[in-house]
Design an enzyme around this catalytic site. Structure first.
Site, PDB file in Angstrom:
ATOM      1  N   HIS A 168     -53.271  52.996  21.950  1.00 26.09           N
ATOM      2  CA  HIS A 168     -53.949  51.723  21.615  1.00 26.09           C
ATOM      3  C   HIS A 168     -55.415  51.876  22.003  1.00 26.09           C
ATOM      4  O   HIS A 168     -56.081  52.809  21.579  1.00 26.09           O
ATOM      5  CB  HIS A 168     -53.236  50.590  22.352  1.00 26.09           C
ATOM      6  N   GLU A 202     -56.402  42.639   7.729  1.00 29.30           N
ATOM      7  CA  GLU A 202     -56.714  41.706   8.804  1.00 29.30           C
ATOM      8  C   GLU A 202     -58.154  41.944   9.242  1.00 29.30           C
ATOM      9  O   GLU A 202     -58.928  41.039   9.482  1.00 29.30           O
ATOM     10  CB  GLU A 202     -55.752  41.951   9.961  1.00 29.30           C
ATOM     11  N   TRP A 210     -48.026  41.732  28.571  1.00 32.22           N
ATOM     12  CA  TRP A 210     -48.385  41.995  27.168  1.00 32.22           C
ATOM     13  C   TRP A 210     -47.561  43.163  26.653  1.00 32.22           C
ATOM     14  O   TRP A 210     -46.935  43.090  25.615  1.00 32.22           O
ATOM     15  CB  TRP A 210     -49.890  42.315  27.070  1.00 32.22           C
ATOM     16  N   ARG A 264     -55.634  38.323  25.851  1.00 35.11           N
ATOM     17  CA  ARG A 264     -54.613  37.734  24.982  1.00 35.11           C
ATOM     18  C   ARG A 264     -54.433  36.250  25.313  1.00 35.11           C
ATOM     19  O   ARG A 264     -54.979  35.748  26.297  1.00 35.11           O
ATOM     20  CB  ARG A 264     -53.264  38.456  25.175  1.00 35.11           C
ATOM     21  N   SER A 290     -49.489  51.969  15.930  1.00 35.12           N
ATOM     22  CA  SER A 290     -48.123  52.288  15.482  1.00 35.12           C
ATOM     23  C   SER A 290     -48.140  53.335  14.374  1.00 35.12           C
ATOM     24  O   SER A 290     -47.411  54.331  14.424  1.00 35.12           O
ATOM     25  CB  SER A 290     -47.421  51.016  15.002  1.00 35.12           C
ATOM     26  N   ASN A 346     -52.204  48.570  12.567  1.00 34.80           N
ATOM     27  CA  ASN A 346     -53.599  48.578  13.018  1.00 34.80           C
ATOM     28  C   ASN A 346     -54.432  49.772  12.553  1.00 34.80           C
ATOM     29  O   ASN A 346     -55.648  49.745  12.685  1.00 34.80           O
ATOM     30  CB  ASN A 346     -53.659  48.503  14.549  1.00 34.80           C
ATOM     31  N   ASP A 370     -47.635  34.593  12.972  1.00 33.78           N
ATOM     32  CA  ASP A 370     -48.239  35.708  13.688  1.00 33.78           C
ATOM     33  C   ASP A 370     -47.499  35.944  15.015  1.00 33.78           C
ATOM     34  O   ASP A 370     -47.203  37.072  15.399  1.00 33.78           O
ATOM     35  CB  ASP A 370     -49.718  35.375  13.935  1.00 33.78           C
TER      36      ASP A 370
HETATM   37  C1  LIG Z   1     -47.976  44.451  22.910  1.00 32.35           C
HETATM   38  C2  LIG Z   1     -48.357  45.489  21.927  1.00 32.35           C
HETATM   39  C3  LIG Z   1     -48.844  45.104  20.705  1.00 32.35           C
HETATM   40  C4  LIG Z   1     -49.176  46.046  19.757  1.00 32.35           C
HETATM   41  N1  LIG Z   1     -49.613  45.627  18.547  1.00 32.35           N
HETATM   42  C5  LIG Z   1     -49.819  46.528  17.570  1.00 32.35           C
HETATM   43  C6  LIG Z   1     -50.141  46.085  16.265  1.00 32.35           C
HETATM   44  O1  LIG Z   1     -50.280  44.893  16.001  1.00 32.35           O
HETATM   45  N2  LIG Z   1     -50.299  47.032  15.307  1.00 32.35           N
HETATM   46  C7  LIG Z   1     -50.140  48.359  15.551  1.00 32.35           C
HETATM   47  O2  LIG Z   1     -50.267  49.165  14.626  1.00 32.35           O
HETATM   48  N3  LIG Z   1     -49.852  48.799  16.798  1.00 32.35           N
HETATM   49  C8  LIG Z   1     -49.680  47.922  17.803  1.00 32.35           C
HETATM   50  N4  LIG Z   1     -49.354  48.349  19.061  1.00 32.35           N
HETATM   51  C9  LIG Z   1     -49.357  49.803  19.354  1.00 32.35           C
HETATM   52  C10 LIG Z   1     -48.021  50.506  19.057  1.00 32.35           C
HETATM   53  O3  LIG Z   1     -46.959  49.738  19.463  1.00 32.35           O
HETATM   54  C11 LIG Z   1     -48.039  51.834  19.774  1.00 32.35           C
HETATM   55  O4  LIG Z   1     -49.190  52.519  19.379  1.00 32.35           O
HETATM   56  C12 LIG Z   1     -46.831  52.720  19.465  1.00 32.35           C
HETATM   57  O5  LIG Z   1     -45.641  52.031  19.678  1.00 32.35           O
HETATM   58  C13 LIG Z   1     -46.885  53.988  20.316  1.00 32.35           C
HETATM   59  O6  LIG Z   1     -45.814  54.798  19.956  1.00 32.35           O
HETATM   60  P1  LIG Z   1     -45.044  55.694  21.041  1.00 32.35           P
HETATM   61  O7  LIG Z   1     -43.924  56.336  20.325  1.00 32.35           O
HETATM   62  O8  LIG Z   1     -46.008  56.515  21.783  1.00 32.35           O
HETATM   63  O9  LIG Z   1     -44.457  54.626  22.089  1.00 32.35           O
HETATM   64  P2  LIG Z   1     -43.292  53.580  21.849  1.00 32.35           P
HETATM   65  O10 LIG Z   1     -43.234  53.167  20.445  1.00 32.35           O
HETATM   66  O11 LIG Z   1     -43.476  52.528  22.873  1.00 32.35           O
HETATM   67  O12 LIG Z   1     -41.967  54.407  22.146  1.00 32.35           O
HETATM   68  C14 LIG Z   1     -41.620  54.926  23.400  1.00 32.35           C
HETATM   69  C15 LIG Z   1     -40.185  55.410  23.318  1.00 32.35           C
HETATM   70  O13 LIG Z   1     -39.837  56.138  24.467  1.00 32.35           O
HETATM   71  C16 LIG Z   1     -38.564  55.709  24.930  1.00 32.35           C
HETATM   72  N5  LIG Z   1     -38.519  55.983  26.356  1.00 32.35           N
HETATM   73  C17 LIG Z   1     -39.366  55.538  27.316  1.00 32.35           C
HETATM   74  N6  LIG Z   1     -39.030  56.059  28.503  1.00 32.35           N
HETATM   75  C18 LIG Z   1     -37.946  56.850  28.280  1.00 32.35           C
HETATM   76  C19 LIG Z   1     -37.148  57.670  29.118  1.00 32.35           C
HETATM   77  N7  LIG Z   1     -37.399  57.813  30.412  1.00 32.35           N
HETATM   78  N8  LIG Z   1     -36.117  58.355  28.560  1.00 32.35           N
HETATM   79  C20 LIG Z   1     -35.854  58.264  27.226  1.00 32.35           C
HETATM   80  N9  LIG Z   1     -36.578  57.495  26.396  1.00 32.35           N
HETATM   81  C21 LIG Z   1     -37.613  56.802  26.920  1.00 32.35           C
HETATM   82  C22 LIG Z   1     -38.528  54.248  24.570  1.00 32.35           C
HETATM   83  O14 LIG Z   1     -37.201  53.747  24.562  1.00 32.35           O
HETATM   84  C23 LIG Z   1     -39.158  54.304  23.192  1.00 32.35           C
HETATM   85  O15 LIG Z   1     -38.203  54.663  22.233  1.00 32.35           O
HETATM   86  C24 LIG Z   1     -49.037  47.421  20.049  1.00 32.35           C
HETATM   87  C25 LIG Z   1     -48.573  47.820  21.300  1.00 32.35           C
HETATM   88  C26 LIG Z   1     -48.237  46.866  22.233  1.00 32.35           C
HETATM   89  C27 LIG Z   1     -47.731  47.310  23.571  1.00 32.35           C
END
Ligand SMILES: Cc1cc2nc3c(=O)[nH]c(=O)nc-3n(C[C@H](O)[C@H](O)[C@H](O)COP(=O)(O)OP(=O)(O)OC[C@H]3O[C@@H](n4cnc5c(N)ncnc54)[C@H](O)[C@@H]3O)c2cc1C
Length: 626
Positions: free
Chosen positions: A389, A126, A218, A249, A435, A62, A352
């Site tokens: 997000h 997209e 979601w 959604r 992501s 995204n 998708d």
């Molecule tokens: C439904 C959905 C759809 C999305 N679609 C898109 C998309 O199409 N394109 C895009 O670019 N982005 C998308 N995103 C956004 C993207 O997924 C997030 O921006 C990204 O994953 C955030 O990264 P993060 O590392 O902060 O969290 P996450 O990737 O969620 O990682 C969190 C990590 O913390 C770990 N964790 C959590 N709690 C604990 C704990 N207590 N102890 C140890 N480990 C823990 C988990 O296991 C995980 O490894 C989407 C998100 C969602 C929810």
């Protein structure tokens, strides 16, 4: 106390979390750590390859700015985020992520992620910022690179360890504690610096799904507010805790709509066929200047649909059949080409979902939905906390050293707590990183955290007695259950403990009814929040009585306690901000208008570990660029 041996790990830099941000951290920290003699350790509650929000895969990246291709500038991205967040964003952080994000995407491609290419070999977009991918294995690919980098540098990754809380040396971070989810061990990680990347929070609010669908949401159910809990408990200042995210959604299976709106140019309509974005356009005047600029912020788009639902015009629909027909219409004079285009579009529509929300494909199949012939219901989901997000909640972090920003107190992405860094969902006011941006921010935070370790080489002190007390507190639910479970014939019902599922239902009902969940039409008020906080205080008292039958229950107990803190920070900030700025995310019915004069600012909060008191703080919004 439950018989859990203590495993002690001493490192320099600890990365907690294993998602998109943490994998970015790991790649960069492995490089800079090895170069500078800084030992790096990472820990995830699940397995790196399939953890976090990207575990199931995604169909689009995204955030891609396309600087080299001359498509956009980083300034463009700052404008976009400012507009979508109704004027409230940390532009230094957004700019910093924007200038690094393309290189993360290029790395993903190098590591093997299939990004769609057009006939000229260019990325298929997209929308303006989004790239189409074959992303079922997105997380596997990115995690593998992180694991390889850590392995090559001789650093360790601990998987299946649930991180509960920070450990502190006064006001400096000193590490983290948690327990194994498979090995009945208590883990103490001692570190000079910690990067918090534990994701956002789901199931704080009552989900729409019930009965056999319970738990479906979601946001994948893995993230429970651990980031918010970790940073709040360390005493970090938090920001934008009121800015939750409500995606619209496909109904019930929560399938993505991005490809439909952006790629297929589909319309969303009410049951009577009116397109709410057109019919209710006048309403946008009330939210000027943001309502009148493009793109219209996500919360306002939600809001116009919600007005239709409130007026009894639901259900809302995505006009999939019309969109597919419109695209194929350019081939109407060539039946063979028309048929082929229809077939391609139909398979893209299913793919998708198969890339990231398989259950939506199952639901379509089960309910006889054929996207090329029938429209499909959409609905606003329950609220989530996902600062990466379109929400913005997270810790208040320091800006990059080289930018002209007033938000600087040392190292980039460091919280207001010495040595504690945050990125991805864990850092606030810098949304729309998604992501790719979370990965890029993770890389940046890791480089800064390694620098911190080099410049602050003394190991913090950890008080052994305080650690033992923390261990007892964390394992207490196992003891509470074991000591009392024989008192009743049905172990779920007991006067001396509350099981995590019952506790979670209580939290979700409270948030739904008092803090503006879907059951209350996303509306709340001062009086409702104040009553909610009274109930919250009682819930927090009862948290000490949580009972865990086994280690899985223990994890559920702590997930729910962490959710509670996220919930409390949210309610306090909604109460503090005396206006409605993000209708479509929540509506303060007693303050129904936006108040630019008084509330064009960040609403921050801070919990004091010494006194247990919360402080609410207004911080200026200072634009980085005109
Ligand atoms: C439904 C959905 C759809 C999305 N679609 C898109 C998309 O199409 N394109 C895009 O670019 N982005 C998308 N995103 C956004 C993207 O997924 C997030 O921006 C990204 O994953 C955030 O990264 P993060 O590392 O902060 O969290 P996450 O990737 O969620 O990682 C969190 C990590 O913390 C770990 N964790 C959590 N709690 C604990 C704990 N207590 N102890 C140890 N480990 C823990 C988990 O296991 C995980 O490894 C989407 C998100 C969602 C929810």
């Amino acid at each position: 106390m439950a018989d859990y041996p203590t495993v002690e790990v001493t490192t320099d830099l600890l990365i907690v979390g294993g998602g998109m941000a943490a994998t970015g951290c790991a790649v960069e920290a492995a490089y800079w750590g090895k170069k500078n003699g800084v030992k790096v350790t990472a820990v995830d509650k699940a397995a790196f390859t399939r953890s976090g929000a990207v575990a199931m895969g995604l169909s689009a990246i995204n955030q891609y700015v396309g600087v080299n291709e001359g498509q956009n500038t980083c300034e463009d991205y700052v404008h976009y985020v400012r507009q979508d967040l109704m004027g409230i964003s940390r532009e230094d952080l957004v700019f910093n992520i924007a200038r690094h994000v393309d290189s993360s995407v290029h790395l993903f491609e190098k590591w093997g992620l299939p990004i769609w290419l057009d006939e000229n070999g260019r990325y298929v977009h997209e929308g303006r910022w989004q790239l189409m991918i074959n992303g079922e294995s997105y997380k596997v690919i990115v995690a593998e690179a992180a694991k390889n980098a850590m392995d090559a540098a001789g650093f360790e990754i601990y998987e299946r360890v649930f991180i509960v809380a920070p450990i502190m040396d006064g006001d400096r971070i000193a590490g983290a504690v948690g327990f194994g989810t498979r090995d009945d061990k208590f883990y103490v990680f001692k570190a000079k610096a910690v990067i918090c990347a534990l994701g956002g929070a789901v199931h704080v609010f009552r989900p729409r799904s019930t009965g056999e669908g319970q738990g479906r949401s979601w946001y994948p159910p893995f993230n429970s507010g651990s980031s918010a809990f970790f940073t709040i408990k360390a005493g970090a200042e938090m920001t934008c805790q009121e800015v939750r995210f409500i995606p619209v959604r496909f109904k019930d299976a929560y399938g993505p709509v991005g490809a439909w709106f952006l790629l297929f140019k589909s319309r969303a309509t009410s049951a009577t066929g009116g397109e709410y974005m057109v019919v209710r356009k006048e309403e946008l005047n009330n939210w000027a200047p943001y309502g009148l600029a493009k793109p219209i912020p996500a919360n306002l788009r939600n809001y116009l649909g919600m007005l239709d639902v409130e007026a009894g015009l639901g259900p809302l629909y995505m006009e999939t059949a019309e969109a597919i027909q419109n695209i194929a219409a350019q081939f109407k004079d060539d039946p063979k080409a028309f048929k082929k285009k229809m077939k391609d579009l139909e398979s893209e529509a299913w793919e998708d979902f198969l890339d990231m929300t398989i259950s939506q494909a199952i639901l379509w199949a089960a309910s006889n939905i054929m996207p090329e012939t029938s429209r499909s219901e959409i609905a606003a989901c329950e609220p989530y906390f996902i600062g990466s997000h379109s929400g913005a909640s997270g810790a208040w972090v320091s800006g990059p050293e080289d930018l002209d920003t007033p938000y600087k107190w040392g190292y980039g992405n460091m919280c207001t707590v010495k040595g504690l860094f945050a990125c991805g969902d864990a850092s606030g006011a810098s949304s729309h990183k998604f992501s790719s941006g979370s990965h890029a921010e993770g890389r940046f935070a890791a480089k800064e955290a390694v620098r911190f370790c080099v410049e602050n080489p003394t190991m913090p002190n950890v008080d052994a007695a305080a650690l033992e007390a923390l261990k007892k507190e964390i394992l207490q639910p196992l003891d509470t259950y074991a000591e009392n479970c024989k008192m009743t014939t049905a172990p779920e019902i007991n006067p001396n403990y509350i099981k995590p599922m019952s506790y979670m239902h209580r939290l979700q009902k409270m948030m739904d009814e008092y803090a503006g969940g879907w059951g209350s039409g996303f509306k709340t008020s001062k009086a409702l929040i104040e009553r909610g906080l009274e109930l919250m205080a009682m819930l927090k008292e009862d948290a000490a009585k949580l009972g865990a039958k086994n280690v899985y229950d223990l994890e559920r107990c702590w997930e729910n306690i962490q959710r509670t803190w996220q919930a409390e920070a949210h309610m306090r900030t909604v109460l503090f901000r005396e206006e409605t700025r993000w209708p479509g995310y929540y509506f303060r019915a007693d303050k129904p208008k936006m108040d630019e004069a008084n509330w064009h600012c960040f609403a921050n909060c801070k919990w004091d570990p010494k006194t247990g008191e919360w402080t609410m703080i207004k911080r200026d919004v200072v634009p980085l660029i005109p």
